[in-house]
Design a protein around this motif. Structure first.
Motif, short mmCIF file in Angstrom:
data_model
loop_
_atom_site.label_atom_id
_atom_site.label_comp_id
_atom_site.label_asym_id
_atom_site.label_seq_id
_atom_site.Cartn_x
_atom_site.Cartn_y
_atom_site.Cartn_z
N ASP A 108 12.02 -10.51 20.36
CA ASP A 108 11.32 -9.92 21.49
C ASP A 108 10.87 -8.50 21.18
O ASP A 108 9.68 -8.16 21.22
CB ASP A 108 12.25 -9.97 22.71
N VAL A 109 11.83 -7.64 20.85
CA VAL A 109 11.53 -6.20 20.75
C VAL A 109 10.89 -5.81 19.41
O VAL A 109 9.88 -5.12 19.39
CB VAL A 109 12.80 -5.36 20.99
N PHE A 110 11.49 -6.25 18.30
CA PHE A 110 11.03 -5.75 17.00
C PHE A 110 9.88 -6.58 16.42
O PHE A 110 8.82 -6.05 16.12
CB PHE A 110 12.20 -5.70 16.01
N VAL A 111 10.11 -7.87 16.28
CA VAL A 111 9.06 -8.71 15.68
C VAL A 111 7.81 -8.68 16.55
O VAL A 111 6.70 -8.54 16.05
CB VAL A 111 9.56 -10.16 15.49
N GLY A 112 8.02 -8.75 17.89
CA GLY A 112 6.89 -8.70 18.81
C GLY A 112 6.08 -7.43 18.63
O GLY A 112 4.85 -7.47 18.64
N ASP A 171 9.40 11.28 19.80
CA ASP A 171 10.74 10.80 20.09
C ASP A 171 11.36 10.35 18.77
O ASP A 171 10.73 10.48 17.71
CB ASP A 171 10.72 9.68 21.15
N ILE A 172 12.57 9.82 18.83
CA ILE A 172 13.27 9.45 17.59
C ILE A 172 12.48 8.40 16.79
O ILE A 172 12.58 8.34 15.56
CB ILE A 172 14.71 8.99 17.91
N GLY A 173 11.66 7.60 17.48
CA GLY A 173 10.87 6.58 16.79
C GLY A 173 9.71 7.19 16.00
O GLY A 173 9.47 6.82 14.84
N THR A 174 9.00 8.13 16.63
CA THR A 174 7.93 8.85 15.93
C THR A 174 8.50 9.49 14.67
O THR A 174 7.96 9.37 13.57
CB THR A 174 7.39 9.99 16.82
N LEU A 175 9.61 10.22 14.87
CA LEU A 175 10.29 10.91 13.78
C LEU A 175 10.67 9.96 12.66
O LEU A 175 10.47 10.27 11.47
CB LEU A 175 11.60 11.49 14.31
N ALA A 176 11.25 8.81 13.02
CA ALA A 176 11.81 7.90 12.02
C ALA A 176 10.73 7.35 11.10
O ALA A 176 10.97 7.12 9.92
CB ALA A 176 12.57 6.76 12.70
N VAL A 223 10.65 1.84 20.02
CA VAL A 223 10.02 0.89 19.11
C VAL A 223 8.50 0.97 19.23
O VAL A 223 7.77 0.89 18.22
CB VAL A 223 10.54 -0.54 19.39
N ALA A 224 7.99 1.21 20.44
CA ALA A 224 6.55 1.38 20.61
C ALA A 224 6.06 2.63 19.86
O ALA A 224 5.00 2.62 19.24
CB ALA A 224 6.20 1.49 22.10
N SER A 225 6.86 3.68 19.87
CA SER A 225 6.50 4.88 19.10
C SER A 225 6.51 4.61 17.60
O SER A 225 5.66 5.11 16.86
CB SER A 225 7.48 6.02 19.39
N MET A 226 7.49 3.84 17.17
CA MET A 226 7.54 3.50 15.73
C MET A 226 6.27 2.75 15.34
O MET A 226 5.64 3.03 14.32
CB MET A 226 8.77 2.64 15.42
N LYS A 227 5.92 1.76 16.17
CA LYS A 227 4.74 0.95 15.91
C LYS A 227 3.48 1.84 15.85
O LYS A 227 2.67 1.74 14.94
CB LYS A 227 4.62 -0.08 17.03
N ARG A 228 3.32 2.72 16.85
CA ARG A 228 2.14 3.57 16.93
C ARG A 228 2.07 4.49 15.71
O ARG A 228 1.02 4.63 15.09
CB ARG A 228 2.22 4.41 18.22
N THR A 229 3.20 5.08 15.33
CA THR A 229 3.20 6.00 14.20
C THR A 229 2.96 5.24 12.89
O THR A 229 2.28 5.75 11.99
CB THR A 229 4.53 6.78 14.17
N ALA A 230 3.49 4.04 12.80
CA ALA A 230 3.26 3.23 11.60
C ALA A 230 1.78 2.91 11.46
O ALA A 230 1.21 2.98 10.37
CB ALA A 230 4.09 1.94 11.66
N GLU A 231 1.15 2.58 12.56
CA GLU A 231 -0.29 2.30 12.52
C GLU A 231 -1.07 3.53 12.08
O GLU A 231 -1.96 3.45 11.23
CB GLU A 231 -0.77 1.86 13.92
N GLN A 232 -0.68 4.66 12.65
CA GLN A 232 -1.35 5.91 12.30
C GLN A 232 -1.23 6.18 10.80
O GLN A 232 -2.19 6.64 10.17
CB GLN A 232 -0.64 7.02 13.10
N ALA A 233 -0.08 5.88 10.24
CA ALA A 233 0.15 6.15 8.81
C ALA A 233 -0.32 5.01 7.92
O ALA A 233 -0.34 5.15 6.69
CB ALA A 233 1.63 6.42 8.57
N GLY A 234 -0.67 3.89 8.52
CA GLY A 234 -1.11 2.75 7.70
C GLY A 234 0.01 2.02 6.99
O GLY A 234 -0.19 1.47 5.90
N VAL A 235 1.22 2.01 7.58
CA VAL A 235 2.34 1.30 6.95
C VAL A 235 2.81 0.16 7.84
O VAL A 235 2.55 0.15 9.04
CB VAL A 235 3.54 2.24 6.67
N TYR A 236 3.51 -0.79 7.24
CA TYR A 236 4.10 -1.90 7.99
C TYR A 236 5.62 -1.81 7.93
O TYR A 236 6.19 -1.50 6.89
CB TYR A 236 3.65 -3.24 7.41
N ILE A 237 6.25 -2.16 9.06
CA ILE A 237 7.72 -2.23 9.10
C ILE A 237 8.08 -3.70 8.88
O ILE A 237 7.81 -4.54 9.74
CB ILE A 237 8.24 -1.70 10.45
#
Ligand code: ATP
Ligand code: ATP
Ligand code: MG
Ligand code: MG
Ligand code: MG
Ligand code: MG
Ligand code: MG
Ligand code: MG
Lengths: 340, 340
Positions: A22-26, A72-77, A114-128
């Motif tokens: 639900d949270v991560f893969v989604g 937040d901690i997600g952006t940072l991570a 997790v939404a922040s992680m996703k957004r920052t990953a997109e910005q950086a062009g990386v995949y988790i």
């Protein structure tokens, strides 16, 4: 659906699996992760299309509070690990996400992170592409910790290292110093400051790409996180066996950060940043690199702050605004815990 | 020298640097780490000499207690990530080490854990090349958490996946079930058991290599950690759309574990292991793989425990010693938190 994290979410069984799907893969949404195998697999030929060397790094994030102005901690991570790859000149490609949660954490807080992680990953062009989820009993951890590891590929011919500073080189910072540290201090309400200041937390790989186009021969590059710019300069001076001279008047500082530092007796050279880098570049390339940086949103306020000399190995000297000189050591003691 | 970890050890400054050089670089001892750059760098050509795909994984370890019969959090942290690489058929190569410590942790405890990491890394043939060190205030974490991420390379032609189980395939486990879970239970003194039982915590990459030599066409492979063998079997049955039938009488169980399970009403199929894997292999290869496993120290007590059928998608059936049948679900709820 549970509104709070329970120990079952870390059990390895059904509740954990449901949460992960639900949270991560989604949210992270990519085929390597969606397979939910015990590891992500990538063709080496795909990696080789970006360069000839793999870069590999990790950081754990324990910032308190989890949410603060500017991130937040997600952006940072995500930004933190992207930046440790980027400063090698690597193109960051894939990240892992290891989460430790305290029983009782609102699921809503996890979703936001997790939404922040996703957004920052997109910005950086990386995949988790891979991760892990643990839950500890109430009191055994403070809300949420995140570890990210990252892999990227260094293009052929790039060779950046803390050992490469040479007498004559110019020292550049990519913008205002101390925003992250100040933002966390203010967010903690530990001081009676009215200051509104946002963390500078951001991925720097785009900026580094721009810099490398202007000068493929960048000598040293490091993001100035815990310990601040002073610590990075000391690392460069020690690893390269040189002196670094910095002009206090040239340091880019926001009025609010300057004010907070004066009131609290802090030195902005030791404040943490989470979206700023220090570069040592050949003198002849300095203005070219600076112009390229200023044309990039992450480097708008970049400035040459000093130069490298051969006087003495491992020393950083600050030329103060009053014309004096002061040795700038590595950070001694703790300035501010749980900054990142 | 400090005898206990202080917040300064996580500051990014001098105390942290000294701790890292002394404890981590000194012990892990390899040139990629010793450079202390923000990332480790490896030639892609070196990786390509082992195969054609990179495998990437991560796990965080929060086990309580830190030290237990058969290992400690350091042994676990290396073996666990090595095993998540190994079960793809990859040769594990490099690990990261992200540490979170609670202020007040005895430095001696950290040294013991790091020595275990080093020893286990040597045993598995991997290097710990990058890391991160954070310290949180007393009460904000329970002593010590470790995240490891790992990279390895999958040899050409190997294709192992939870989706590959086919009707007719044999199901094999690599040895006694539930040793780790039982060892942690006993170590916590939560039960009045006199049992002396050691965790099975160990790297499995050598065993997997042996199995692949006997049968390059292994279908599914997973280490049975949290959630136990039952959870892995359910993952295989679901991902492959098959039924898996297991014979209770065939399950390899130590007398001590059987006894503990009877007293506590636990099912050994759900107990955690940290050095056991479940394999699904073509029927014709089953005896060959089993013989190869039994000739390896990590597979001495390997056994065929069942087979794959096409009856129904996503179901695991246990044929009990009394001749009955029982559906074995994924673990529901929490069995035992902080097991790894
Ligand atoms: N926080 C997360 N973010 C992204 N993916 C995750 C996260 N947690 C787990 N996953 C993914 O879910 C799947 C199952 O993870 P899990 O940790 O159960 O596997 P494992 O490491 O083999 O088991 P264990 O952690 O018990 O050793 C994996 O594909 C993993 O990459
Ligand atoms: N626990 C550890 N094990 C192995 N190496 C470590 C460990 N902690 C840190 N290191 C190494 O020490 C060096 C400095 O790490 P540090 O975390 O300060 O760098 P950074 O990630 O750039 O900074 P920050 O964590 O503030 O973002 C790196 O080379 C890192 O790989
Ligand atoms: Mg970092
Ligand atoms: Mg860094
Ligand atoms: Mg895991
Ligand atoms: Mg695992
Ligand atoms: Mg696994
Ligand atoms: Mg770090």
């Amino acid at each position: 659906r549970d509104s709070h994290i329970t120990l079952a979410h870390g059990s390895g069984g059904k509740a954990m699996r449901d949460l992960i799907e639900d949270v991560f893969v989604g949210s992270f949404d990519n085929p390597a992760l969606a397979a939910l195998e015990d590891q992500a697999v990538v063709a080496l030929s795909e990696l080789a299309s970006h360069g000839d060397r793999l870069a590999f790094t990790t950081d754990t994030f324990v910032v308190n509070p989890l949410f603060f102005p500017g991130g937040d901690i997600g952006t940072l991570a995500v930004a933190g690990t992207v930046n440790d790859l980027a400063v090698s000149g690597a193109k960051p490609l894939f990240l892992s996400c290891g989460i430790v949660m305290e029983e009782g954490l609102p699921v809503e807080a996890l979703r936001r992170v997790v939404a922040s992680m996703k957004r920052t990953a997109e910005q950086a062009g990386v995949y988790i592409v891979t991760g892990d989820t643990k839950v500890v009993e109430r009191g055994a951890a403070d809300k949420l910790f995140i570890n990210t590891a990252g892999i990227g590929v260094v293009p052929e011919g790039i060779s950046i290292s803390a050992r490469n500073a040479r007498p004559g080189d110019a020292v550049i910072v990519s913008g205002y110093l101390g925003d992250h540290g100040t933002a966390i201090l203010v967010a903690r309400n530990e001081l009676a400051l009215e200051t509104q200041i946002a963390s500078d937390c951001q991925p720097l790989n785009g900026l580094v790409e721009t810099m490398l186009r202007a000068c493929p021969d960048l000598h040293c590059l490091r993001d100035a996180t815990r310990g601040g710019v002073a610590t990075v300069l000391n690392e460069f001076a020690q690893s390269s066996g040189v002196t670094i001279r910095v002009r206090e008047a040239a340091l880019p500082l926001r009025q609010e950060v300057k004010g907070a530092c004066e009131i609290l007796g802090l030195d902005p050279l030791y404040l943490a940043n989470e979206g700023k880098l220090v570069a040592v570049v050949p003198a002849e390339a300095a203005q070219r690199v600076l112009a390229a940086m200023r044309a990039h949103p992450a480097g708008e306020h970049a400035a040459v702050i000093g130069e490298v000399t051969g006087e003495q190995a491992g020393v950083v000297v600050l030329q103060t605004v009053f014309g004096g000189e002061r040795i700038i050591d590595m950070l001694v003691g703790e300035q501010l815990p749980r900054i990142c």
